[in-house]
Design a protein around this motif. Structure first.
Motif, PDB file in Angstrom:
ATOM      1  N   LEU A 204      35.240  49.755  48.187  1.00 36.38           N
ATOM      2  CA  LEU A 204      36.975  50.634  48.603  1.00 36.38           C
ATOM      3  C   LEU A 204      37.428  49.801  49.640  1.00 36.38           C
ATOM      4  O   LEU A 204      37.292  48.711  49.822  1.00 36.38           O
ATOM      5  N   ILE A 205      39.282  50.136  49.156  1.00 37.32           N
ATOM      6  CA  ILE A 205      40.160  49.349  49.019  1.00 37.32           C
ATOM      7  C   ILE A 205      40.951  50.640  50.234  1.00 37.32           C
ATOM      8  O   ILE A 205      40.849  51.499  49.521  1.00 37.32           O
ATOM      9  N   PHE A 206      42.301  49.842  50.550  1.00 39.35           N
ATOM     10  CA  PHE A 206      42.784  50.725  51.862  1.00 39.35           C
ATOM     11  C   PHE A 206      44.370  50.492  51.604  1.00 39.35           C
ATOM     12  O   PHE A 206      44.979  49.262  50.890  1.00 39.35           O
ATOM     13  N   TRP A 207      45.466  51.546  50.815  1.00 39.51           N
ATOM     14  CA  TRP A 207      47.197  51.129  50.491  1.00 39.51           C
ATOM     15  C   TRP A 207      47.652  52.398  52.066  1.00 39.51           C
ATOM     16  O   TRP A 207      47.230  53.143  52.971  1.00 39.51           O
ATOM     17  N   GLU A 208      49.054  51.758  52.376  1.00 38.96           N
ATOM     18  CA  GLU A 208      49.525  52.383  52.713  1.00 38.96           C
ATOM     19  C   GLU A 208      50.951  52.837  52.310  1.00 38.96           C
ATOM     20  O   GLU A 208      51.367  54.124  52.871  1.00 38.96           O
ATOM     21  N   ALA A 209      51.587  52.427  52.072  1.00 39.87           N
ATOM     22  CA  ALA A 209      53.347  52.909  51.227  1.00 39.87           C
ATOM     23  C   ALA A 209      53.204  53.436  49.856  1.00 39.87           C
ATOM     24  O   ALA A 209      52.156  52.777  48.563  1.00 39.87           O
ATOM     25  N   GLY A 210      53.259  54.288  50.129  1.00 39.47           N
ATOM     26  CA  GLY A 210      53.098  55.147  48.018  1.00 39.47           C
ATOM     27  C   GLY A 210      53.234  53.958  46.833  1.00 39.47           C
ATOM     28  O   GLY A 210      52.745  55.066  46.200  1.00 39.47           O
ATOM     29  N   ALA A 211      54.168  53.195  47.130  1.00 36.50           N
ATOM     30  CA  ALA A 211      54.597  52.680  46.391  1.00 36.50           C
ATOM     31  C   ALA A 211      53.076  51.498  45.568  1.00 36.50           C
ATOM     32  O   ALA A 211      52.759  50.761  44.086  1.00 36.50           O
ATOM     33  N   GLN A 212      52.762  51.616  46.619  1.00 40.88           N
ATOM     34  CA  GLN A 212      50.960  50.633  45.896  1.00 40.88           C
ATOM     35  C   GLN A 212      49.764  50.881  45.327  1.00 40.88           C
ATOM     36  O   GLN A 212      49.576  50.327  44.613  1.00 40.88           O
ATOM     37  N   PRO A 213      49.533  52.991  44.939  1.00 39.77           N
ATOM     38  CA  PRO A 213      48.525  52.712  43.885  1.00 39.77           C
ATOM     39  C   PRO A 213      49.337  53.382  42.380  1.00 39.77           C
ATOM     40  O   PRO A 213      47.950  52.144  42.113  1.00 39.77           O
ATOM     41  N   PRO A 214      50.745  52.495  42.077  1.00 41.50           N
ATOM     42  CA  PRO A 214      50.438  51.667  40.506  1.00 41.50           C
ATOM     43  C   PRO A 214      50.496  50.926  40.383  1.00 41.50           C
ATOM     44  O   PRO A 214      50.020  50.316  39.763  1.00 41.50           O
ATOM     45  N   GLN A 215      50.960  50.111  41.588  1.00 34.23           N
ATOM     46  CA  GLN A 215      50.697  49.171  41.526  1.00 34.23           C
ATOM     47  C   GLN A 215      49.242  48.311  41.463  1.00 34.23           C
ATOM     48  O   GLN A 215      48.937  47.377  40.638  1.00 34.23           O
ATOM     49  N   LEU A 216      48.105  48.831  42.455  1.00 29.56           N
ATOM     50  CA  LEU A 216      46.650  48.550  41.736  1.00 29.56           C
ATOM     51  C   LEU A 216      46.487  49.045  41.120  1.00 29.56           C
ATOM     52  O   LEU A 216      45.716  47.751  40.034  1.00 29.56           O
ATOM     53  N   LEU A 217      46.626  50.288  40.276  1.00 31.62           N
ATOM     54  CA  LEU A 217      46.490  50.606  39.406  1.00 31.62           C
ATOM     55  C   LEU A 217      46.723  49.454  37.994  1.00 31.62           C
ATOM     56  O   LEU A 217      46.677  49.224  36.823  1.00 31.62           O
ATOM     57  N   ALA A 218      47.678  48.976  37.883  1.00 32.14           N
ATOM     58  CA  ALA A 218      48.849  48.193  36.946  1.00 32.14           C
ATOM     59  C   ALA A 218      48.203  47.049  37.294  1.00 32.14           C
ATOM     60  O   ALA A 218      47.831  46.066  35.941  1.00 32.14           O
ATOM     61  N   SER A 219      47.418  46.083  38.340  1.00 33.63           N
ATOM     62  CA  SER A 219      47.169  45.065  38.086  1.00 33.63           C
ATOM     63  C   SER A 219      45.406  44.588  38.052  1.00 33.63           C
ATOM     64  O   SER A 219      45.511  43.606  37.875  1.00 33.63           O
ATOM     65  N   GLY A 220      45.444  45.830  37.478  1.00 32.91           N
ATOM     66  CA  GLY A 220      43.717  46.144  37.707  1.00 32.91           C
ATOM     67  C   GLY A 220      42.649  45.861  38.626  1.00 32.91           C
ATOM     68  O   GLY A 220      41.711  45.957  38.996  1.00 32.91           O
ATOM     69  N   GLU A 221      43.508  45.988  40.059  1.00 37.89           N
ATOM     70  CA  GLU A 221      42.709  45.838  41.183  1.00 37.89           C
ATOM     71  C   GLU A 221      42.345  46.695  41.851  1.00 37.89           C
ATOM     72  O   GLU A 221      40.598  46.715  41.790  1.00 37.89           O
ATOM     73  N   VAL A 222      42.355  48.202  41.593  1.00 36.27           N
ATOM     74  CA  VAL A 222      41.230  48.975  41.589  1.00 36.27           C
ATOM     75  C   VAL A 222      40.951  50.195  40.275  1.00 36.27           C
ATOM     76  O   VAL A 222      41.818  49.771  39.296  1.00 36.27           O
ATOM     77  N   VAL A 223      40.418  50.843  39.756  1.00 41.19           N
ATOM     78  CA  VAL A 223      40.190  51.564  38.551  1.00 41.19           C
ATOM     79  C   VAL A 223      39.937  52.609  38.785  1.00 41.19           C
ATOM     80  O   VAL A 223      40.679  53.502  37.646  1.00 41.19           O
ATOM     81  N   MET A 224      40.408  53.664  40.325  1.00 39.76           N
ATOM     82  CA  MET A 224      41.046  54.555  40.395  1.00 39.76           C
ATOM     83  C   MET A 224      41.535  54.608  41.938  1.00 39.76           C
ATOM     84  O   MET A 224      40.938  53.682  42.854  1.00 39.76           O
ATOM     85  N   THR A 225      42.282  55.674  41.685  1.00 40.74           N
ATOM     86  CA  THR A 225      42.847  55.802  43.430  1.00 40.74           C
ATOM     87  C   THR A 225      43.313  57.363  43.928  1.00 40.74           C
ATOM     88  O   THR A 225      43.408  57.645  43.068  1.00 40.74           O
ATOM     89  N   THR A 226      43.699  57.165  45.293  1.00 36.77           N
ATOM     90  CA  THR A 226      44.429  58.342  45.431  1.00 36.77           C
ATOM     91  C   THR A 226      45.809  57.795  45.449  1.00 36.77           C
ATOM     92  O   THR A 226      46.151  57.044  45.475  1.00 36.77           O
ATOM     93  N   ALA A 227      46.598  58.955  44.988  1.00 38.75           N
ATOM     94  CA  ALA A 227      47.993  58.229  44.961  1.00 38.75           C
ATOM     95  C   ALA A 227      48.876  59.426  45.216  1.00 38.75           C
ATOM     96  O   ALA A 227      48.414  60.964  44.826  1.00 38.75           O
TER      97      ALA A 227
END
Length: 346
Positions: A204-227
């Motif tokens: 598990l990792i954590f995000w703070e800003a709403g722009a981050q989840p799509p960035q995390l998905l796009a980079s492949g850093e995560v396979v799924m996320t809350t958003a």
């Protein structure tokens, strides 16, 4: 120094303070990213064009502590978009002011959007999102899948903080959507939620800003996320992504609100902006840019029907939606923030 010079210096200082206050633009604070881009085009720039009142923008990641800090000292923020617990606590503490509902009209808005110190400005949701290109055989369909690292290996992400995370943990542990807050109101329920989070903490990792989840998905850093639902759709529209929302998994939806800080020296201009924003025709322009629901009762019928399936309050989505329990979070947010921060740091 002579008395005359002292008086002149004092007057000059007062004049400088007054000039500085007058020179400061009306400052509106929102959540940044694609959402604030849409707000700028639909609300901020047209308001300035119509009224001549200049706007300076800022963004934040929320939190009653940050709001308290901004309410002290000289005014820097005027209008802030807040979540429900920040609205209620801020009003109780006097750091935000009552709105002029004689101007806005209480009956013009959804009942949940009407509060003494704030007006709901969007209906939005925190959802389970994933990149469908990474799951050719089918992606996660439930919160149980989010917590199943064997069937769905890889890093996943949650918003930093207990809000929504605890609700989703209980859904992932088999609690029906309509029973989540009943369970969460007990100490045992809170322990159960943290235990479920603990089961995937190593992934598990954590995000703070709403722009981050799509960035995390796009980079492949995560396979799924809350958003936030609107950020997922916006990424698909602007970047050609194939991100999907698991609406059937269950989601938490709520209202954000516009508030005016008590230390603002531009409260009249702030109220003028809110009155401008409140026009239902103008509100209906937002969902095609980013699919958050409007709050004026006449605006929903004006929204482009093609975007309705992407809005949390759409009839086809609501059966799996959980409305954010503001009473629970107002009573518990600070204690649970402390516990979550301690847990995340272990």
């Amino acid at each position: 120094m002579s008395v005359t010079l002292i008086r002149l210096a004092a007057l000059a200082g007062v004049a400088l303070v007054a000039t500085t206050a007058q020179a400061r633009d009306l400052t509106i604070v929102s959540w940044g990213g694609a959402y604030q881009d849409a707000q700028r085009e639909i609300f901020f720039e047209p308001f300035t064009a119509e009224t001549g009142i200049a706007i300076t923008e800022d963004s934040w990641n929320g939190g009653i502590g940050a709001l308290r800090a901004r309410a002290e000292g000289p005014a820097a923020w005027d209008i802030v978009q807040v979540e429900t617990d920040e609205l209620v606590l801020g009003c109780e503490e006097g750091i935000i002011v009552p709105l002029d509902w004689d101007v806005l009209g209480r009956d013009n808005f959804l009942p949940a959007a009407v509060h003494e110190c704030g007006v709901g400005n969007i209906v939005w949701a925190t959802v389970l999102a994933y990149d469908a290109d990474r799951f050719p055989d089918g992606g996660p369909e439930s919160w149980a899948d989010f917590f199943d690292t064997e069937a769905f290996p890889g890093t996943r992400a949650l918003r930093a903080g207990p809000r929504q995370a605890l609700e989703f943990a209980l859904m992932g542990d088999g609690v029906p959507v309509d029973e989540v807050y009943d369970v969460l109101r007990s100490p045992e329920g809170v322990d159960r939620a943290f235990a479920k989070l603990d089961s995937v903490k190593d992934s598990l990792i954590f995000w703070e800003a709403g722009a981050q989840p799509p960035q995390l998905l796009a980079s492949g850093e995560v396979v799924m996320t809350t958003a936030y639902n609107g950020r997922v759709t916006a990424a698909n529209q602007s970047e050609g992504r194939n991100f999907q929302i698991a609406w059937g998994a269950g989601y938490v939806y709520q209202l954000d609100s516009w508030v005016i800080l008590a230390n603002s020296d531009k409260q009249d201009e702030a109220m003028q902006f809110i009155e401008f924003w409140a026009d239902p025709d103008r509100q209906a322009l937002l969902p095609p840019y980013i699919p958050y629901g409007p709050t004026h009762v006449d605006a929903a019928a004006l929204v482009d029907p093609e975007v309705l399936p992407d809005i949390p309050s759409a009839p086809q989505n609501l059966p799996t939606g959980l409305f954010f329990d503001d009473a629970f979070w107002v009573d518990n947010v600070e204690a649970l923030n402390e516990r979550f921060t301690a847990w995340a740091g272990q």
